[in-house]
Design a protein around this motif. Structure first.
Motif, PDB file in Angstrom:
ATOM      1  N   ASP A 206    -106.100 -64.383   9.846  1.00  0.00           N
ATOM      2  CA  ASP A 206    -106.254 -63.686   8.568  1.00  0.00           C
ATOM      3  C   ASP A 206    -105.843 -64.576   7.401  1.00  0.00           C
ATOM      4  OD1 ASP A 206    -107.164 -61.454   9.882  1.00  0.00           O
ATOM      5  OD2 ASP A 206    -105.260 -60.367   9.801  1.00  0.00           O
ATOM      6  N   ALA A 207    -104.777 -65.357   7.589  1.00  0.00           N
ATOM      7  CA  ALA A 207    -104.317 -66.236   6.513  1.00  0.00           C
ATOM      8  C   ALA A 207    -105.336 -67.323   6.205  1.00  0.00           C
ATOM      9  CB  ALA A 207    -102.972 -66.862   6.892  1.00  0.00           C
ATOM     10  N   VAL A 208    -105.951 -67.889   7.254  1.00  0.00           N
ATOM     11  CA  VAL A 208    -106.981 -68.913   7.038  1.00  0.00           C
ATOM     12  C   VAL A 208    -108.181 -68.309   6.319  1.00  0.00           C
ATOM     13  CG1 VAL A 208    -108.625 -70.448   8.201  1.00  0.00           C
ATOM     14  CG2 VAL A 208    -106.243 -70.348   8.976  1.00  0.00           C
ATOM     15  N   ALA A 209    -108.560 -67.081   6.696  1.00  0.00           N
ATOM     16  CA  ALA A 209    -109.672 -66.415   6.024  1.00  0.00           C
ATOM     17  C   ALA A 209    -109.329 -66.138   4.561  1.00  0.00           C
ATOM     18  CB  ALA A 209    -110.004 -65.109   6.751  1.00  0.00           C
ATOM     19  N   HIS A 210    -108.079 -65.777   4.300  1.00  0.00           N
ATOM     20  CA  HIS A 210    -107.644 -65.544   2.922  1.00  0.00           C
ATOM     21  C   HIS A 210    -107.765 -66.830   2.107  1.00  0.00           C
ATOM     22  CE1 HIS A 210    -105.235 -63.746  -0.337  1.00  0.00           C
ATOM     23  NE2 HIS A 210    -104.642 -64.934  -0.414  1.00  0.00           N
ATOM     24  N   ALA A 211    -107.344 -67.945   2.692  1.00  0.00           N
ATOM     25  CA  ALA A 211    -107.433 -69.226   1.994  1.00  0.00           C
ATOM     26  C   ALA A 211    -108.890 -69.593   1.727  1.00  0.00           C
ATOM     27  CB  ALA A 211    -106.754 -70.317   2.811  1.00  0.00           C
ATOM     28  N   ALA A 212    -109.752 -69.372   2.721  1.00  0.00           N
ATOM     29  CA  ALA A 212    -111.168 -69.684   2.531  1.00  0.00           C
ATOM     30  C   ALA A 212    -111.753 -68.844   1.404  1.00  0.00           C
ATOM     31  CB  ALA A 212    -111.934 -69.444   3.824  1.00  0.00           C
ATOM     32  N   GLY A 213    -111.323 -67.597   1.314  1.00  0.00           N
ATOM     33  CA  GLY A 213    -111.790 -66.745   0.230  1.00  0.00           C
ATOM     34  C   GLY A 213    -111.366 -67.228  -1.138  1.00  0.00           C
ATOM     35  N   ARG A 214    -110.295 -67.997  -1.200  1.00  0.00           N
ATOM     36  CA  ARG A 214    -109.829 -68.583  -2.461  1.00  0.00           C
ATOM     37  C   ARG A 214    -110.381 -69.984  -2.676  1.00  0.00           C
ATOM     38  NH1 ARG A 214    -108.442 -64.009  -2.390  1.00  0.00           N
ATOM     39  NH2 ARG A 214    -106.517 -63.077  -3.206  1.00  0.00           N
ATOM     40  N   GLY A 215    -111.263 -70.431  -1.780  1.00  0.00           N
ATOM     41  CA  GLY A 215    -111.887 -71.747  -1.923  1.00  0.00           C
ATOM     42  C   GLY A 215    -111.077 -72.898  -1.365  1.00  0.00           C
ATOM     43  N   ALA A 216    -110.028 -72.601  -0.587  1.00  0.00           N
ATOM     44  CA  ALA A 216    -109.167 -73.664  -0.047  1.00  0.00           C
ATOM     45  C   ALA A 216    -109.546 -73.991   1.391  1.00  0.00           C
ATOM     46  CB  ALA A 216    -107.708 -73.237  -0.110  1.00  0.00           C
ATOM     47  N   LEU A 217    -109.309 -75.215   1.788  1.00  0.00           N
ATOM     48  CA  LEU A 217    -109.544 -75.670   3.152  1.00  0.00           C
ATOM     49  C   LEU A 217    -108.206 -75.835   3.866  1.00  0.00           C
ATOM     50  CD1 LEU A 217    -111.298 -76.826   5.460  1.00  0.00           C
ATOM     51  CD2 LEU A 217    -111.058 -79.081   4.366  1.00  0.00           C
ATOM     52  N   VAL A 218    -108.068 -75.226   5.046  1.00  0.00           N
ATOM     53  CA  VAL A 218    -106.866 -75.376   5.862  1.00  0.00           C
ATOM     54  C   VAL A 218    -107.123 -76.464   6.898  1.00  0.00           C
ATOM     55  CG1 VAL A 218    -105.311 -74.258   7.510  1.00  0.00           C
ATOM     56  CG2 VAL A 218    -106.156 -72.982   5.517  1.00  0.00           C
ATOM     57  N   VAL A 219    -106.252 -77.467   6.930  1.00  0.00           N
ATOM     58  CA  VAL A 219    -106.340 -78.580   7.878  1.00  0.00           C
ATOM     59  C   VAL A 219    -105.098 -78.528   8.756  1.00  0.00           C
ATOM     60  CG1 VAL A 219    -106.543 -81.066   8.165  1.00  0.00           C
ATOM     61  CG2 VAL A 219    -107.557 -79.957   6.160  1.00  0.00           C
ATOM     62  N   ALA A 220    -105.286 -78.558  10.088  1.00  0.00           N
ATOM     63  CA  ALA A 220    -104.156 -78.395  10.997  1.00  0.00           C
ATOM     64  C   ALA A 220    -104.383 -79.198  12.273  1.00  0.00           C
ATOM     65  CB  ALA A 220    -103.965 -76.909  11.333  1.00  0.00           C
ATOM     66  N   PRO A 221    -103.316 -79.561  12.986  1.00  0.00           N
ATOM     67  CA  PRO A 221    -103.457 -80.331  14.227  1.00  0.00           C
ATOM     68  C   PRO A 221    -104.005 -79.487  15.362  1.00  0.00           C
ATOM     69  CG  PRO A 221    -101.152 -79.809  13.816  1.00  0.00           C
ATOM     70  CD  PRO A 221    -101.905 -79.373  12.599  1.00  0.00           C
ATOM     71  N   ALA A 222    -104.834 -80.112  16.200  1.00  0.00           N
ATOM     72  CA  ALA A 222    -105.406 -79.450  17.367  1.00  0.00           C
ATOM     73  C   ALA A 222    -104.550 -79.655  18.607  1.00  0.00           C
ATOM     74  CB  ALA A 222    -106.808 -79.965  17.627  1.00  0.00           C
ATOM     75  N   ALA A 223    -103.402 -80.294  18.449  1.00  0.00           N
ATOM     76  CA  ALA A 223    -102.468 -80.517  19.556  1.00  0.00           C
ATOM     77  C   ALA A 223    -101.083 -80.717  18.969  1.00  0.00           C
ATOM     78  CB  ALA A 223    -102.872 -81.744  20.372  1.00  0.00           C
ATOM     79  N   PRO A 224    -100.045 -80.341  19.702  1.00  0.00           N
ATOM     80  CA  PRO A 224     -98.691 -80.608  19.212  1.00  0.00           C
ATOM     81  C   PRO A 224     -98.371 -82.091  19.316  1.00  0.00           C
ATOM     82  CG  PRO A 224     -98.617 -79.641  21.412  1.00  0.00           C
ATOM     83  CD  PRO A 224    -100.053 -79.621  20.988  1.00  0.00           C
ATOM     84  N   ASP A 225     -97.446 -82.545  18.489  1.00  0.00           N
ATOM     85  CA  ASP A 225     -97.006 -83.938  18.589  1.00  0.00           C
ATOM     86  C   ASP A 225     -96.223 -84.177  19.868  1.00  0.00           C
ATOM     87  OD1 ASP A 225     -98.177 -84.232  16.152  1.00  0.00           O
ATOM     88  OD2 ASP A 225     -96.316 -84.428  15.010  1.00  0.00           O
ATOM     89  N   ALA A 226     -95.449 -83.193  20.263  1.00  0.00           N
ATOM     90  CA  ALA A 226     -94.661 -83.247  21.493  1.00  0.00           C
ATOM     91  C   ALA A 226     -94.427 -81.818  21.946  1.00  0.00           C
ATOM     92  CB  ALA A 226     -93.337 -83.970  21.268  1.00  0.00           C
ATOM     93  N   VAL A 227     -94.224 -81.634  23.242  1.00  0.00           N
ATOM     94  CA  VAL A 227     -94.016 -80.297  23.807  1.00  0.00           C
ATOM     95  C   VAL A 227     -92.569 -80.176  24.269  1.00  0.00           C
ATOM     96  CG1 VAL A 227     -94.723 -78.657  25.582  1.00  0.00           C
ATOM     97  CG2 VAL A 227     -96.416 -80.181  24.538  1.00  0.00           C
ATOM     98  N   PRO A 228     -91.807 -79.222  23.732  1.00  0.00           N
ATOM     99  CA  PRO A 228     -90.431 -79.029  24.183  1.00  0.00           C
ATOM    100  C   PRO A 228     -90.377 -78.680  25.673  1.00  0.00           C
ATOM    101  CG  PRO A 228     -90.870 -77.808  22.151  1.00  0.00           C
ATOM    102  CD  PRO A 228     -92.190 -78.301  22.653  1.00  0.00           C
ATOM    103  N   ASP A 229     -89.291 -79.039  26.313  1.00  0.00           N
ATOM    104  CA  ASP A 229     -89.156 -78.805  27.752  1.00  0.00           C
ATOM    105  C   ASP A 229     -89.358 -77.344  28.119  1.00  0.00           C
ATOM    106  OD1 ASP A 229     -88.673 -81.475  28.091  1.00  0.00           O
ATOM    107  OD2 ASP A 229     -86.482 -81.274  28.177  1.00  0.00           O
ATOM    108  N   GLU A 230     -88.875 -76.444  27.270  1.00  0.00           N
ATOM    109  CA  GLU A 230     -88.982 -75.019  27.595  1.00  0.00           C
ATOM    110  C   GLU A 230     -90.415 -74.502  27.550  1.00  0.00           C
ATOM    111  OE1 GLU A 230     -87.706 -75.333  23.203  1.00  0.00           O
ATOM    112  OE2 GLU A 230     -87.230 -76.302  25.129  1.00  0.00           O
ATOM    113  N   GLU A 231     -91.346 -75.279  26.985  1.00  0.00           N
ATOM    114  CA  GLU A 231     -92.737 -74.847  26.913  1.00  0.00           C
ATOM    115  C   GLU A 231     -93.605 -75.508  27.979  1.00  0.00           C
ATOM    116  OE1 GLU A 231     -94.391 -75.174  23.019  1.00  0.00           O
ATOM    117  OE2 GLU A 231     -92.659 -74.242  22.040  1.00  0.00           O
ATOM    118  N   LEU A 232     -93.002 -76.371  28.813  1.00  0.00           N
ATOM    119  CA  LEU A 232     -93.737 -77.002  29.899  1.00  0.00           C
ATOM    120  C   LEU A 232     -93.922 -76.028  31.054  1.00  0.00           C
ATOM    121  CD1 LEU A 232     -92.000 -80.506  29.954  1.00  0.00           C
ATOM    122  CD2 LEU A 232     -94.233 -79.942  28.970  1.00  0.00           C
TER     123      LEU A 232
END
Length: 422
Positions: A206-232
């Motif tokens: 919803d937030a990305v759609a809100h930004a698009a409605g205001r003419g803004a582009l959201v740029v974000a990583p498609a992967a984490p830089d590192a994965v914490p041990d608890e998420e392995l």
């Protein structure tokens, strides 16, 4: 030989007339492309050997760990990513003036010398304990400084700092979603998110759609830089996504590659990336002092793309965020994952994307349909065919006169001696 020269001249004219866009693309690619294969563990390639001694940028800070301090080392040489992206050429077109890039993450220090006077902070976002947000802001918008070879993609863009994590660098979906909305409502044309989340799909979409409605582009990583041990996983396997907000419709999902053209072997898997950009062995500013840090990850590649989006918005202020997204994808280097090409995004313009919205006094160079990869491939194929034709005609121009002089006899028979009748 006169015939050969005429043929060559005609072929050159045909090639120049009908394939100039392909030749330009080929020359640019040969000047800025990176090798296809990297040696295992390949590190950053910089002109200044001292940059290999830079302290590493932390992704998160453990409990009780002090805030990231000032680096005592300054990188004086140009970083490999600047050359790979052809930033010197892109920045001759525009340097991002008039564009605000929101940086959603650990905060951005307004005291960083390379960002001085161009950072606006929201509540609490001016205190960057981790340093990741300031580092990313430097990749996006750091200005040249005497004695430093590090420069951002859009060194005249402004930065709006918003917090999307706690003071240790742990992201929160609600914080990120609220920051995206606030950035869009504040007039940011590009919104960079520096972290991945595996939860918060609905609110981040919803937030990305809100930004698009205001003419803004959201740029974000498609992967984490590192994965914490608890998420392995149970046996140490890394998660595969999806990651938000990059996976939201309309967002631009970015993955990294290194100086050798590939990702690091230990890099977490990416989830459906749209675009690839330099992200391994990146050098940028820290939250304190004038020294530099070094870091790697998809979040840093996303910062490079956010900077390129700022260049496009500066050059073409009438474009929407969705149109900027299409421009960056349409002009990327063709690959399994298309690779960012800032100069092409600024100079190769498609009629469908133009709509007469160019900024006054700054007409973009027009190469008809050159942004279309299929057109580029057809043009390159045509260039190859013309080159082959030229070589064939050149051979014929030399062989035919010699054949006539020999009475069309094979080379091992002297001219004037006919084969006796059988």
């Amino acid at each position: 030989m006169l015939a050969t020269r005429i043929i060559l001249a005609m072929a050159f004219f045909m090639t120049y007339r009908y394939t100039s866009c392909a030749v330009a693309a080929a020359v640019l690619l040969s000047a800025t492309a990176v090798p296809a294969v990297a040696a295992p563990g390949a590190g950053p390639r910089v002109q200044d050997p001292g940059t290999t001694l830079l302290p590493p940028l932390p992704v998160r800070l453990g409990e009780g760990r002090p805030c990231t301090g000032a680096s005592g080392t300054t990188a004086t040489g140009a970083v490999w990513s600047q050359t790979t992206l052809g930033l010197s050429a892109a920045q001759r077109v525009t340097r991002g003036a008039g564009v605000t890039v929101a940086v959603v993450g650990t905060g951005v220090s307004p005291d960083a010398p390379a960002l001085a006077g161009r950072v606006t902070v929201t509540a609490g976002a001016g205190d960057d304990c981790v340093g990741h947000g300031t580092f990313a802001a430097g990749l996006i918008a750091a200005a040249e400084r005497k004695g430093s070879g590090v420069v951002g993609v859009a060194p005249e863009a402004d930065v709006l700092a918003l917090r999307g994590t706690d003071d240790r660098g742990v992201p929160d979906a609600t914080l990120v979603a609220d920051a995206i909305r606030t950035a869009a409502d504040s007039g940011a044309q590009v919104i960079y998110v520096g972290h991945t989340l595996r939860t918060g799909r609905e609110e981040l979409t919803d937030a990305v759609a809100h930004a698009a409605g205001r003419g803004a582009l959201v740029v974000a990583p498609a992967a984490p830089d590192a994965v914490p041990d608890e998420e392995l996983g149970p046996e140490g396997e890394q998660p595969t996504g999806p990651y938000w907000p990059a996976a939201a419709p309309g967002a631009l999902a970015v993955v990294d590659f290194g100086a050798g053209g590939t990702r690091q072997e230990s890099a977490p898997p990416a989830w459906e990336p749209d675009l690839a950009a330099p992200g391994s062995g990146m050098v940028s500013v820290g939250p304190r002092g004038s020294g530099h840090y070094i870091g790697s990850g998809a979040s840093l590649a996303a910062a490079e793309v956010a900077g390129a989006a700022a260049l496009v918005r500066s050059r073409q202020p009438g474009l929407s965020g969705a149109e900027v997204r299409r421009r960056l994808l349409a002009t990327a280097y063709p690959a399994d994952i298309p690779r960012l090409d800032p100069t092409a995004a600024l100079t190769l313009v498609r009629d469908a994307d133009d709509r007469g919205e160019r900024s006054a006094g700054a007409p973009a160079a027009r190469l008809s349909d050159a942004a279309d990869p299929s057109h580029r491939h057809r043009a390159l194929a045509f260039t190859g065919a013309v080159t082959g034709f030229v070589l064939l005609m050149g051979w014929a121009a030399m062989a035919i006169p010699r054949g006539r002089a020999r009475g069309w006899l094979p080379p091992d028979r002297p001219a004037g001696r006919a084969t006796p009748p059988s």
